[in-house]
Every structure is written in structure tokens, then in C-alpha cells.
Design a protein around this motif. Structure first.
Motif, PDB file in Angstrom:
ATOM      1  N   ARG A 223       0.828  -1.209   0.000  1.00 15.92           N
ATOM      2  CA  ARG A 223       0.000   0.000   0.000  1.00 15.92           C
ATOM      3  C   ARG A 223       0.866   1.265   0.000  1.00 15.92           C
ATOM      4  NH1 ARG A 223      -2.512  -0.961   4.294  1.00 15.92           N
ATOM      5  NH2 ARG A 223      -1.378   0.406   5.717  1.00 15.92           N
ATOM      6  N   GLU A 224       1.957   1.245   0.763  1.00 13.51           N
ATOM      7  CA  GLU A 224       2.787   2.439   0.922  1.00 13.51           C
ATOM      8  C   GLU A 224       3.905   2.535  -0.105  1.00 13.51           C
ATOM      9  OE1 GLU A 224       4.161   2.385   4.939  1.00 13.51           O
ATOM     10  OE2 GLU A 224       2.177   2.855   5.784  1.00 13.51           O
ATOM     11  N   ARG A 225       4.432   1.376  -0.569  1.00  6.64           N
ATOM     12  CA  ARG A 225       5.600   1.397  -1.456  1.00  6.64           C
ATOM     13  C   ARG A 225       5.381   0.638  -2.756  1.00  6.64           C
ATOM     14  NH1 ARG A 225      10.504   2.315   0.435  1.00  6.64           N
ATOM     15  NH2 ARG A 225      10.855   2.642  -1.793  1.00  6.64           N
ATOM     16  N   GLY A 226       4.145   0.205  -3.002  1.00  9.98           N
ATOM     17  CA  GLY A 226       3.873  -0.635  -4.165  1.00  9.98           C
ATOM     18  C   GLY A 226       4.286  -0.022  -5.489  1.00  9.98           C
ATOM     19  N   VAL A 227       4.144   1.288  -5.625  1.00 12.91           N
ATOM     20  CA  VAL A 227       4.497   1.950  -6.878  1.00 12.91           C
ATOM     21  C   VAL A 227       5.982   1.793  -7.173  1.00 12.91           C
ATOM     22  CG1 VAL A 227       4.639   4.187  -8.030  1.00 12.91           C
ATOM     23  CG2 VAL A 227       2.608   3.612  -6.713  1.00 12.91           C
ATOM     24  N   ASP A 228       6.803   1.775  -6.109  1.00 15.72           N
ATOM     25  CA  ASP A 228       8.253   1.698  -6.277  1.00 15.72           C
ATOM     26  C   ASP A 228       8.789   0.271  -6.321  1.00 15.72           C
ATOM     27  OD1 ASP A 228       8.597   4.455  -6.340  1.00 15.72           O
ATOM     28  OD2 ASP A 228       8.711   4.602  -4.162  1.00 15.72           O
ATOM     29  N   ILE A 229       7.961  -0.714  -5.996  1.00 16.16           N
ATOM     30  CA  ILE A 229       8.422  -2.102  -6.008  1.00 16.16           C
ATOM     31  C   ILE A 229       8.048  -2.732  -7.351  1.00 16.16           C
ATOM     32  CG2 ILE A 229       8.199  -4.375  -4.944  1.00 16.16           C
ATOM     33  CD1 ILE A 229       7.674  -2.998  -2.300  1.00 16.16           C
ATOM     34  N   PHE A 230       9.050  -2.850  -8.216  1.00 17.81           N
ATOM     35  CA  PHE A 230       8.807  -3.399  -9.545  1.00 17.81           C
ATOM     36  C   PHE A 230       8.566  -4.906  -9.479  1.00 17.81           C
ATOM     37  CE2 PHE A 230      11.834   0.029 -11.386  1.00 17.81           C
ATOM     38  CZ  PHE A 230      10.927   1.008 -11.036  1.00 17.81           C
ATOM     39  N   ARG A 231       9.306  -5.574  -8.587  1.00 18.69           N
ATOM     40  CA  ARG A 231       9.195  -7.029  -8.484  1.00 18.69           C
ATOM     41  C   ARG A 231       9.606  -7.477  -7.098  1.00 18.69           C
ATOM     42  NH1 ARG A 231       9.730 -11.422 -12.265  1.00 18.69           N
ATOM     43  NH2 ARG A 231       8.606 -13.113 -11.245  1.00 18.69           N
ATOM     44  N   MET A 232       8.901  -8.442  -6.554  1.00 19.65           N
ATOM     45  CA  MET A 232       9.298  -9.083  -5.309  1.00 19.65           C
ATOM     46  C   MET A 232       8.967 -10.564  -5.434  1.00 19.65           C
ATOM     47  SD  MET A 232       6.286  -7.571  -2.789  1.00 19.65           S
ATOM     48  CE  MET A 232       6.741  -8.565  -1.373  1.00 19.65           C
TER      49      MET A 232
END
Length: 271
Positions: free
Chosen positions: A199-208
Motif C-alpha cells: 500500500r505504501e511502497r507498491g508503486v516503487d516495487i517493480f518485483r518481489m
């Protein structure tokens, strides 16, 4: 070795290809082909250039084609992303160099968005066939033995393609973080942490992606996520006496290793 194939480990790639060719010859076996999977952050041009940079490899191997998998749900934001001056947009480069495009996750977007994505892809690359897929399910004939790569076409678009001393610069705000930690996760704590993180960092996480040991579960939990989409399932039993080891990898922009490590370790049972 560590590093991007398109930069620091190209010499290792040539060495690896040479070893494969020599071993297959020694064993008297015919080599059907070699599949090279790069990261989503790789510029395909220097990787393709490898097949023309070494005489031994060039005489024995043919570059069949460059396959680019496009995420229909998230493609537009990456294709339209503005990069710092001098930094390539790898997403655009990957589409431009593709000999075949797999437009994946078509089930997650509306027909209107799908048309918009395909139109954008066509503006970048008008020649590569586009194959729509769900969960990357595709007939192998669509991606192997396609004879799609054309050096003449590439040289027409990139006259300096065969020049080795080309400038090549990645976006240094994008990095990867790997976490390895023994123990078992508390399922409730894990769900809260993942939900908050996306919710807070999803835009910046390309892949996990990773493998987790969950308390009370006899199987490994294998997961992957892209931006705010997360999924996973039990996969393979832990062996008796085997250490329960959690392994996670994040790729994204402005990642904070300490924040990710402390956040994950707080989900471990007993913490």
C-alpha cells in the motif's frame, strides 16, 4: 558473478557459451539451443551484441530471436516513465529490440486498456508479432526456432550496434535487495506487513519474490509480486531436519535495505 549481463558480466556470458559449446562437442551431443533470461532492467542490445563480439561463438551460434514479455497491467507507466538525462528507459529498449512480444496478464485489464497498450507497443515496434497470454502460457513454437533476429534491421535502427565502446547507463535509483533469514513467519504478522508495504511502497516495487517458512505450515510458501499485485501458494514440503530459511528478493526504486530487513524480521514468530 553478480551484475547485469548487459554490463559487468558480458565476459562471463561469452565464457559460459564457449563452455557449453565445448562440452556438448566433447559429449558428442547436439545442442538444441540456449535460452538466456535477463532481468527486467537489462538493455537487450549489449546482450545481443555478445553473439557478434566473439568469433568462436559467432561461428557456432545463431541469435534466434529476442522475446520481450510485457506486463499489460503495468506496462504504460514504465514505458512513459521519464528518466534522468543520459539514462535509457530499459522498458522502451526491450520493446524496440523485440522480435516477438508476449503481452501477458491480458486477463487483468479491460479491452480498452489492452488496445491502448498494444497501440503504444506498435508505436515503438511495428514489426514484432504480439502474442496475448495469461500467466505466460504460450506454445513453444511461438518463442523457439522463430528465426526472428535480423542484424540488418537492427543496424538500420541502431547503426552503432556492433561498436563495443557504446555508452550504457542505468538508472541508479533502481536497485535490488536480497534478504535471507532463518525462522518461521507468523502468518498474521506477515499479511499485515505485506499489505502495508504494497500500500505504501507498491508503486516503487517493480518485483518481489521469494520462499517463506510459515509457522504451522509443512510446505514452503512461494510468492511473487509486481507493484501492488501479490500472489503465492504452498509448493514443496520441507524435509525432516531441514533448516527453515526465508529468502526474499526485491527490485525497485529507492529501496531501503534496513527498512525491508527490519520489517520482514518483525514478522518472524517469537519477535
Amino acid at each position: 558473478n553478480n551484475g547485469c549481463i548487459c554490463c559487468t558480466v558480458r565476459g562471463d556470458l561469452i565464457k559460459g557459451l564457449r563452455n557449453i559449446l565445448q562440452k556438448s562437442a566433447q559429449d558428442g551431443k547436439t545442442l538444441d539451443g540456449v535460452i538466456i533470461e535477463t532481468t527486467g532492467l537489462a538493455d537487450p542490445a549489449p546482450v545481443a551484441q555478445t553473439f557478434f563480439a566473439d568469433d568462436f561463438v559467432q561461428a557456432r551460434m545463431v541469435l534466434d530471436g529476442i522475446i520481450t514479455v510485457v506486463d499489460a497491467k503495468h506496462a504504460l507507466q514504465h514505458l512513459h516513465e521519464e528518466k534522468p538525462e543520459g539514462v535509457e528507459n530499459e522498458a522502451v529498449e526491450q520493446v524496440a529490440f523485440a522480435d516477438r512480444i508476449l503481452l501477458n496478464k491480458v486477463d487483468l485489464v479491460s479491452p480498452e486498456v489492452l488496445e491502448e497498450v498494444e497501440s503504444e507497443l506498435r508505436q515503438i515496434n511495428r514489426l514484432a508479432p504480439i502474442v496475448r497470454t495469461e500467466r505466460s502460457q504460450v506454445d513453444l513454437d511461438q518463442i523457439l526456432g522463430i528465426r526472428g533476429f535480423s542484424l540488418d534491421r537492427v543496424l538500420e535502427a541502431e547503426p552503432d550496434f556492433l561498436r563495443e565502446e557504446q555508452e550504457h547507463q542505468h538508472d541508479h535509483t533502481v536497485s535490488s535487495v536480497g534478504i535471507e533469514s532463518a525462522g518461521e513467519c507468523d502468518l498474521e504478522k506477515l499479511n499485515i506487513w505485506v499489505a502495508t508495504l504494497l500500500r505504501e511502497r507498491g508503486v516503487d516495487i517493480f518485483r518481489m519474490k521469494g520462499i517463506l517458512a510459515v509457522k504451522g505450515c509443512s510446505s514452503r510458501f512461494v510468492f511473487q509480486g509486481i507493484h501492488m499485485i501479490f500472489g503465492g501458494q504452498p509448493q514443496g514440503e520441507w524435509k525432516d531436519g531441514e533448516q527453515r530459511l526465508n529468502k526474499l528478493v526485491f527490485i525497485g526504486r529507492n529501496l531501503d535495505r534496513a527498512e525491508l530487513e527490519s520489517g520482514f524480521k518483525a514478522t518472524l514468530a517469537g519477535t
